[in-house]
Design a protein around this motif. Structure first.
Motif, PDB file in Angstrom:
ATOM      1  N   ASN A   1      19.085   5.618   6.860  1.00  0.00           N
ATOM      2  CA  ASN A   1      20.277   4.828   7.191  1.00  0.00           C
ATOM      3  C   ASN A   1      21.138   4.512   5.967  1.00  0.00           C
ATOM      4  OD1 ASN A   1      18.666   2.988   5.979  1.00  0.00           O
ATOM      5  ND2 ASN A   1      18.843   1.408   7.567  1.00  0.00           N
ATOM      6  N   LEU A   2      20.673   4.884   4.765  1.00  0.00           N
ATOM      7  CA  LEU A   2      21.504   4.682   3.571  1.00  0.00           C
ATOM      8  C   LEU A   2      22.587   5.760   3.458  1.00  0.00           C
ATOM      9  CD1 LEU A   2      18.706   3.792   0.993  1.00  0.00           C
ATOM     10  CD2 LEU A   2      20.145   2.246   2.329  1.00  0.00           C
ATOM     11  N   MET A   3      22.444   6.802   4.281  1.00  0.00           N
ATOM     12  CA  MET A   3      23.406   7.912   4.187  1.00  0.00           C
ATOM     13  C   MET A   3      24.280   7.958   5.443  1.00  0.00           C
ATOM     14  SD  MET A   3      20.770  10.743   2.725  1.00  0.00           S
ATOM     15  CE  MET A   3      19.401  10.262   3.733  1.00  0.00           C
ATOM     16  N   GLU A   4      25.375   8.634   5.293  1.00  0.00           N
ATOM     17  CA  GLU A   4      26.255   8.786   6.452  1.00  0.00           C
ATOM     18  C   GLU A   4      25.543   9.634   7.500  1.00  0.00           C
ATOM     19  OE1 GLU A   4      30.755  10.295   7.490  1.00  0.00           O
ATOM     20  OE2 GLU A   4      29.763  10.981   5.671  1.00  0.00           O
ATOM     21  N   PRO A   5      25.496   9.164   8.761  1.00  0.00           N
ATOM     22  CA  PRO A   5      24.789   9.966   9.777  1.00  0.00           C
ATOM     23  C   PRO A   5      25.462  11.324   9.954  1.00  0.00           C
ATOM     24  CG  PRO A   5      25.381   7.798  10.617  1.00  0.00           C
ATOM     25  CD  PRO A   5      26.072   7.953   9.305  1.00  0.00           C
TER      26      PRO A   5
ATOM     27  N   ARG B   1      23.064   6.455  17.815  1.00  0.00           N
ATOM     28  CA  ARG B   1      22.172   6.272  16.677  1.00  0.00           C
ATOM     29  C   ARG B   1      20.827   5.734  17.108  1.00  0.00           C
ATOM     30  NH1 ARG B   1      25.969   3.684  12.107  1.00  0.00           N
ATOM     31  NH2 ARG B   1      27.666   5.156  12.286  1.00  0.00           N
ATOM     32  N   PHE B   2      19.837   6.072  16.301  1.00  0.00           N
ATOM     33  CA  PHE B   2      18.476   5.625  16.561  1.00  0.00           C
ATOM     34  C   PHE B   2      18.376   4.139  16.246  1.00  0.00           C
ATOM     35  CE2 PHE B   2      14.124   5.478  14.451  1.00  0.00           C
ATOM     36  CZ  PHE B   2      13.473   5.202  15.624  1.00  0.00           C
TER      37      PHE B   2
ATOM     38  N   GLY C   1      17.201  -4.414  16.373  1.00  0.00           N
ATOM     39  CA  GLY C   1      18.539  -3.910  16.666  1.00  0.00           C
ATOM     40  C   GLY C   1      19.252  -3.277  15.484  1.00  0.00           C
ATOM     41  N   GLN C   2      18.552  -3.081  14.348  1.00  0.00           N
ATOM     42  CA  GLN C   2      19.248  -2.460  13.210  1.00  0.00           C
ATOM     43  C   GLN C   2      19.453  -0.975  13.485  1.00  0.00           C
ATOM     44  OE1 GLN C   2      16.484  -3.123  10.131  1.00  0.00           O
ATOM     45  NE2 GLN C   2      17.219  -5.186   9.693  1.00  0.00           N
ATOM     46  N   ILE C   3      20.467  -0.413  12.829  1.00  0.00           N
ATOM     47  CA  ILE C   3      20.631   1.031  12.896  1.00  0.00           C
ATOM     48  C   ILE C   3      19.610   1.607  11.931  1.00  0.00           C
ATOM     49  CG2 ILE C   3      22.224   2.940  12.469  1.00  0.00           C
ATOM     50  CD1 ILE C   3      23.399   1.153  14.574  1.00  0.00           C
ATOM     51  N   ALA C   4      18.729   2.449  12.421  1.00  0.00           N
ATOM     52  CA  ALA C   4      17.660   2.915  11.542  1.00  0.00           C
ATOM     53  C   ALA C   4      17.812   4.383  11.190  1.00  0.00           C
ATOM     54  CB  ALA C   4      16.309   2.673  12.183  1.00  0.00           C
ATOM     55  N   GLY C   5      18.965   4.969  11.454  1.00  0.00           N
ATOM     56  CA  GLY C   5      19.165   6.360  11.063  1.00  0.00           C
ATOM     57  C   GLY C   5      18.417   7.331  11.946  1.00  0.00           C
ATOM     58  N   LEU C   6      18.131   8.503  11.375  1.00  0.00           N
ATOM     59  CA  LEU C   6      17.499   9.561  12.173  1.00  0.00           C
ATOM     60  C   LEU C   6      15.992   9.383  12.267  1.00  0.00           C
ATOM     61  CD1 LEU C   6      19.272  12.759  10.765  1.00  0.00           C
ATOM     62  CD2 LEU C   6      19.813  11.506  12.858  1.00  0.00           C
ATOM     63  N   GLU C   7      15.428   9.977  13.318  1.00  0.00           N
ATOM     64  CA  GLU C   7      13.971  10.134  13.420  1.00  0.00           C
ATOM     65  C   GLU C   7      13.653  11.539  12.908  1.00  0.00           C
ATOM     66  OE1 GLU C   7      11.504   9.070  17.088  1.00  0.00           O
ATOM     67  OE2 GLU C   7      13.580   9.029  17.769  1.00  0.00           O
TER      68      GLU C   7
ATOM     69  N   ALA D   1      24.556  17.946   8.080  1.00  0.00           N
ATOM     70  CA  ALA D   1      25.645  17.118   7.558  1.00  0.00           C
ATOM     71  C   ALA D   1      26.851  17.993   7.178  1.00  0.00           C
ATOM     72  CB  ALA D   1      25.157  16.323   6.356  1.00  0.00           C
ATOM     73  N   LEU D   2      26.573  19.209   6.719  1.00  0.00           N
ATOM     74  CA  LEU D   2      27.663  20.062   6.246  1.00  0.00           C
ATOM     75  C   LEU D   2      28.253  20.953   7.346  1.00  0.00           C
ATOM     76  CD1 LEU D   2      26.183  21.134   2.785  1.00  0.00           C
ATOM     77  CD2 LEU D   2      27.919  19.399   3.247  1.00  0.00           C
ATOM     78  N   ALA D   3      27.491  21.126   8.438  1.00  0.00           N
ATOM     79  CA  ALA D   3      27.963  22.029   9.492  1.00  0.00           C
ATOM     80  C   ALA D   3      28.916  21.301  10.416  1.00  0.00           C
ATOM     81  CB  ALA D   3      26.763  22.575  10.270  1.00  0.00           C
ATOM     82  N   ARG D   4      30.209  21.296  10.048  1.00  0.00           N
ATOM     83  CA  ARG D   4      31.179  20.547  10.859  1.00  0.00           C
ATOM     84  C   ARG D   4      31.695  21.385  12.026  1.00  0.00           C
ATOM     85  NH1 ARG D   4      34.223  17.255   6.046  1.00  0.00           N
ATOM     86  NH2 ARG D   4      32.322  16.278   5.351  1.00  0.00           N
ATOM     87  N   MET D   5      31.769  22.669  11.830  1.00  0.00           N
ATOM     88  CA  MET D   5      32.253  23.578  12.866  1.00  0.00           C
ATOM     89  C   MET D   5      31.130  24.550  13.219  1.00  0.00           C
ATOM     90  SD  MET D   5      35.312  22.678  13.224  1.00  0.00           S
ATOM     91  CE  MET D   5      36.763  22.024  12.456  1.00  0.00           C
ATOM     92  N   PRO D   6      31.182  25.114  14.424  1.00  0.00           N
ATOM     93  CA  PRO D   6      30.134  26.081  14.792  1.00  0.00           C
ATOM     94  C   PRO D   6      30.032  27.223  13.786  1.00  0.00           C
ATOM     95  CG  PRO D   6      31.521  25.563  16.677  1.00  0.00           C
ATOM     96  CD  PRO D   6      32.123  24.882  15.502  1.00  0.00           C
ATOM     97  N   GLU D   7      31.182  27.665  13.194  1.00  0.00           N
ATOM     98  CA  GLU D   7      31.092  28.778  12.249  1.00  0.00           C
ATOM     99  C   GLU D   7      30.371  28.342  10.971  1.00  0.00           C
ATOM    100  OE1 GLU D   7      33.726  27.702  13.919  1.00  0.00           O
ATOM    101  OE2 GLU D   7      35.396  27.373  12.562  1.00  0.00           O
ATOM    102  N   ASP D   8      30.476  27.029  10.622  1.00  0.00           N
ATOM    103  CA  ASP D   8      29.720  26.514   9.463  1.00  0.00           C
ATOM    104  C   ASP D   8      28.231  26.711   9.698  1.00  0.00           C
ATOM    105  OD1 ASP D   8      32.089  25.644   8.425  1.00  0.00           O
ATOM    106  OD2 ASP D   8      31.827  23.551   9.073  1.00  0.00           O
TER     107      ASP D   8
END
Ligand code: ATP
Ligand code: MG
Length: 531
Positions: free
Chosen positions: A405-409, A424-425, A430-436, A504-511
């Protein structure tokens, strides 16, 4: 209207006056004192604590702030005796009250419903349930004291007929007995029903029981001391400070049930029953040893605490309808509070240590309480499944989850492509705990070192057991199990970070496609180096 006239009016022939007089003179007494006094000893108090609770009730009703209870073994005329004393600093009793206090059925508050006492039975009944003699010394002005007593043996032998007229007690004797300058001291002697008991464990159990029964009074700054040790409150709902663990959380709002009752004079009024539920923290307490769970009253104590006028009078599996008690039910508690004007509805008896709910009460409470109990049972069951899953967690997965959760999801990128952000997980409280994170091993076709997928908030990475890197870093099944070594743990973090960055880097399907091409080439190069 004379008795004769009344009876003539009702059509019943009155007995002649001489017969009436002789009937009154020889009328049978209501009780046969010597037999009654022995029979009533078996009135069925569940424990020493529930009998002494009657005396503590009386003390607090007399506005005492302090109650001192003493239990000791004594030798009297070469015979062992147990002495129990309850002294309070309350208002005390005047001679008139003292004369009646030990009478069965006499009460200065008969059938009043504003506090505990109303039957006029508690003091004599509780005393004789454990002792053959009860003595009372009392002072209501802090200057003079009086005393009286009730002695089973003297009544059985015909030595006394009832309760002796109160006698003056020297001030020295009063203060030595009571330890206070005002108030009442009740002493039980000839405690034949305690002779076989070991006083050490009995005293410890008594403290625990009184701490639970009188928790609300102690929280309100009243004090009870048993053999020199202060009674600590015990909260069976694990919410307030006491001898108990604290950590349960309220489940839902307090439920209030308004009941309309008739006071017998044709008037009706309403009274409120308050019900609250709490959940015990499974993830934090499930690891306690069985001994701790027992001593803390967590295990095998499922159910409802019944509190009448602020004092617990019973606890158990009440109002649960068809729902049977299961182990999961150890992980929630319920408290039902009511006032004495609902005694009939709850089926309170004069010993004030249990309830016998009426059908009417069941119909009021069971629907909501049974439904909530089922819901809490299901939640406890789920909490245990989660705990079991967490126990199977790899160290690398837990660490990644802790800091994610310290990073941008990765899902934030979707916003830029106008797609709905990923849900979000949710972590604890009730805190946002980022990814599982999930890291698994599998042998799959192709040369890739791993496959990754992001499903909602779960990032799953599967390592390819056919890849030489996997065989080198995790050579055995043991290494691939939950608890790998330090080196494996570090490499796992490296790969989880890599997989996260891909998303995180794959913004588009071609990415995504480009990244997969890169991973494929990279996996191949690594395999070449290692073979
Ligand atoms: N510690 C005390 N201080 C002052 N008065 C007391 C004390 N204990 C008993 N009494 C008096 O003695 C009476 C009889 O007590 P007892 O406990 O038998 O009946 P109760 O409290 O009125 O009703 P219940 O049977 O419901 O307890 C009380 O009504 C009260 O007037
Ligand atoms: Mg009483």
């Amino acid at each position: 209207m004379s008795t004769d006239e009344k009876q003539r009016g009702s059509g019943i022939a009155a007995p002649p006056k001489q017969i009436l007089d002789s009937m009154l003179n020889t009328a049978f007494p209501l009780v046969v004192a010597d037999q009654f006094i022995q029979a009533t000893r078996d009135s069925g108090y569940k424990s020493l604590g529930s009998a002494l609770a009657e005396l503590v009730d009386n003390a607090f009703e007399a506005k005492a702030s302090n109650v001192i209870i003493t239990l000791e073994k004594r030798k009297i005329d070469d015979a062992q005796d147990v002495l129990v004393r309850v002294a309070d600093d309350g208002l005390g009793m005047n001679v008139e009250t003292l004369r009646h206090a030990l009478q069965f059925g006499w009460s200065s508050r008969f059938n009043q419903r504003d506090s505990h006492g109303r039957y006029g039975m508690g003091l004599p009944n509780a005393s004789l349930s454990h002792a053959r003699r009860a003595e009372i010394l009392s002072s209501c002005d802090g200057m003079a004291a009086s005393g009286t007593y009730l002695d089973v043996d003297e009544i059985v032998s015909g030595h006394t007929e009832g309760i002796p007229e109160p006698y003056a007690v020297s001030w020295t004797e009063f203060t030595r007995t009571s330890l206070f300058q005002r108030g009442t001291a009740v002493t039980w002697r000839k405690c034949d029903r305690l002779l076989e008991r070991k006083l050490g464990p009995l005293t410890r159990r008594l403290r625990v029981e009184l701490g639970r029964l009188f928790r609300y009074q102690i929280w309100a700054k009243k004090s009870i001391v048993v053999n020199g040790e202060v009674v600590v409150p015990f909260d069976p709902t694990f919410t307030r400070e006491g001898a108990n663990l604290v950590g349960a959380s309220p489940f839902g709002p307090v439920l209030t049930f308004e009941v309309t009752i008739s006071n017998g004079n044709g008037q009706v009024k309403s009274s409120i029953i308050n019900v609250r539920f709490v959940e015990l923290p499974v993830s934090e307490w499930h690891g306690l040893s069985n001994v701790e769970k027992n001593s803390q009253g967590i295990a095998k104590n499922a159910g409802v605490s019944i509190v009448r006028a602020g004092r617990e009078i019973d606890c158990g599996w009440f109002f649960m309808g068809q729902k049977r008690k299961e182990n999961y039910d150890d992980w929630w508690r319920c408290e039902v509070c009511f006032d004495p004007d609902l005694d009939e509805l709850f089926g309170v008896t004069h010993t004030k240590q249990e309830i016998h709910p009426t059908e009417q009460l069941l119909s009021i409470l069971v629907p909501d309480l049974e439904r909530t109990a089922r819901e809490l049972n299901a939640r406890a069951r789920r909490a245990f499944t989660e705990v079991k899953d967490a126990a199977l967690r790899r160290r690398s997965e837990s660490l990644a989850e802790r800091f994610d959760n310290l990073m941008e999801p990765p899902g934030e990128n979707d916003r830029k492509t106008k797609r709905a952000p990923r849900q979000r997980f949710k972590g604890g409280r009730g805190q946002i705990a980022g990814l599982e994170y999930r890291l698994r091993f599998n042998a799959f076709e192709g040369e890739d070192l791993f496959e990754a997928s992001l499903d909602g908030t779960r990032l799953a990475v599967t390592l390819n057991e056919n890849h030489p890197f996997v065989r080198r870093v995790w050579p055995t099944d043991g290494d691939r199990g939950e608890q790998g070594g330090e080196m494996q743990y570090t490499v796992e973090l490296l790969l989880l970070a890599l997989a996260r960055c891909e998303f995180a880097l794959a913004r588009m399907p071609e990415d995504r496609q480009r990244i997969e091409v890169f991973r494929h080439a990279w996996s191949n190069t690594l395999a070449t180096f290692l073979t």
